[in-house]
Design an enzyme around this catalytic site. Structure first.
Site, PDB file in Angstrom:
ATOM      1  N   LYS A   8      44.956  32.010  65.772  1.00 19.12           N
ATOM      2  CA  LYS A   8      45.219  30.730  66.414  1.00 19.12           C
ATOM      3  C   LYS A   8      46.607  30.801  67.049  1.00 19.12           C
ATOM      4  O   LYS A   8      47.428  31.651  66.707  1.00 19.12           O
ATOM      5  CB  LYS A   8      45.187  29.575  65.414  1.00 19.12           C
ATOM      6  N   GLY A  98      53.037  38.307  59.950  1.00 23.47           N
ATOM      7  CA  GLY A  98      54.385  37.880  60.313  1.00 23.47           C
ATOM      8  C   GLY A  98      54.539  37.597  61.782  1.00 23.47           C
ATOM      9  O   GLY A  98      55.623  37.745  62.350  1.00 23.47           O
ATOM     10  N   GLY A 103      46.690  34.999  61.001  1.00 25.19           N
ATOM     11  CA  GLY A 103      45.664  35.988  60.672  1.00 25.19           C
ATOM     12  C   GLY A 103      45.273  36.011  59.205  1.00 25.19           C
ATOM     13  O   GLY A 103      44.083  36.040  58.873  1.00 25.19           O
ATOM     14  N   ASP A 138      47.761  26.680  56.578  1.00 27.83           N
ATOM     15  CA  ASP A 138      46.968  26.986  57.770  1.00 27.83           C
ATOM     16  C   ASP A 138      45.504  27.262  57.463  1.00 27.83           C
ATOM     17  O   ASP A 138      44.659  27.197  58.362  1.00 27.83           O
ATOM     18  CB  ASP A 138      47.544  28.216  58.488  1.00 27.83           C
TER      19      ASP A 138
END
Length: 275
Positions: A8, A98, A103, A138
């Site tokens: 995203k 990072g 992911g 997330d």
């Protein structure tokens, strides 16, 4: 079963206030993009409480152990209440860690959805969301995996009508691993004059003026090359360019086909057609 957890991007990321629980309230728009990992989960013949999940990985391999991987944590979270059958899991990583692309969170959420389907658990979307919120802020986004306006910890969502499929996108990750906790320490929370979802309702050409990521000021001072990448995206014609999440990946949205770029050989560069 094989699934493809996608990344995203954040369209705007404003830090509003620090919460009593130590987290921060944010304002952002989350948008799914087609940079994908590959996740395979199959039933296993293993037995015993301590070896119900066998995990392997390839691609961009994390240096942390299997127990720290969100995919394994997702399985164990469900197993604690549902007593799942044993599984073998293989994760092939192409989305860098990072990078601010979510992911790892996507991998965890897709694990929840995959196990639900693989073992016909018939968990509702709300039940999957509750599991996902326990894994990370997330993670819940990737259960629905549609454009949304995010608030509070980034796990309270409002539906959003936003379609970028007519544009082209380039995502650039220069190999800098961003420490989110340290970046937060450099940001002074402030209530925005306009929410990200309001700005995203404006013509895309106006986003550059209003749509900001607070983490850019925290990282650009210590990593000037990030600002150079953003400037190059604009020089090449991007309508809007920004860092995603807490960094350090940057993206540019282009009206037409992508121009040629000459990035350093160690950069990961992904051409995307937004969904």
């Amino acid at each position: 079963m094989i699934v493809f957890p996608n990344a995203k991007i954040n369209l705007g990321l404003q830090i509003i206030a620090k919460r009593p629980d130590g987290f921060h309230n944010i304002d952002s728009v989350f948008y799914p993009v087609g940079w994908e990992d590959v996740l395979e989960i199959i039933p296993s013949t293993s037995s015993g409480e301590n070896n119900k999940v066998s995990f392997s990985q390839s691609g961009i391999i994390s240096t942390s152990g299997a127990e720290e991987n969100l995919v394994v944590k997702a399985y164990k979270l469900m197993d604690a209440t549902l007593d799942l059958p044993p599984v073998k899991i293989h994760l092939h990583k192409t989305i860098p860690t990072g990078a601010g692309l979510g992911g790892g969170s996507a991998d965890a959420a897709f694990t929840l959805k995959c196990i639900n389907e693989l073992f016909e658990l018939h968990l509702s979307e709300d039940q999957l969301l509750n599991y996902a919120r326990k894994l990370g802020s997330d993670c819940a986004f990737f259960i629905k995996n549609k454009p949304i306006a995010a608030s509070e910890r980034g796990d309270v969502f409002s539906p959003l009508s936003l379609n970028l499929s007519a544009y082209s996108m380039l995502i650039v990750w220069p190999g800098i691993h961003s420490n989110t906790a340290q970046a937060f320490q450099k940001i002074k929370p402030e209530r925005p004059k306009m929410r990200s979802e309001e700005i995203c309702a404006l013509p895309l050409q106006e986003w550059k003026q209003y749509l900001k990521n607070d983490f850019e000021s925290a990282l650009f001072s210590s990593h000037p090359e990030l600002n150079s990448i953003k400037e190059m995206l604009y020089e090449k014609g991007a309508l809007y360019a920004s860092m995603s999440g807490s960094g350090s990946a940057l993206f540019g949205i282009f009206e037409n086909s992508l121009p040629d770029f000459n990035f350093a050989s160690n950069y990961l560069v992904k051409k995307i057609i937004p969904q």
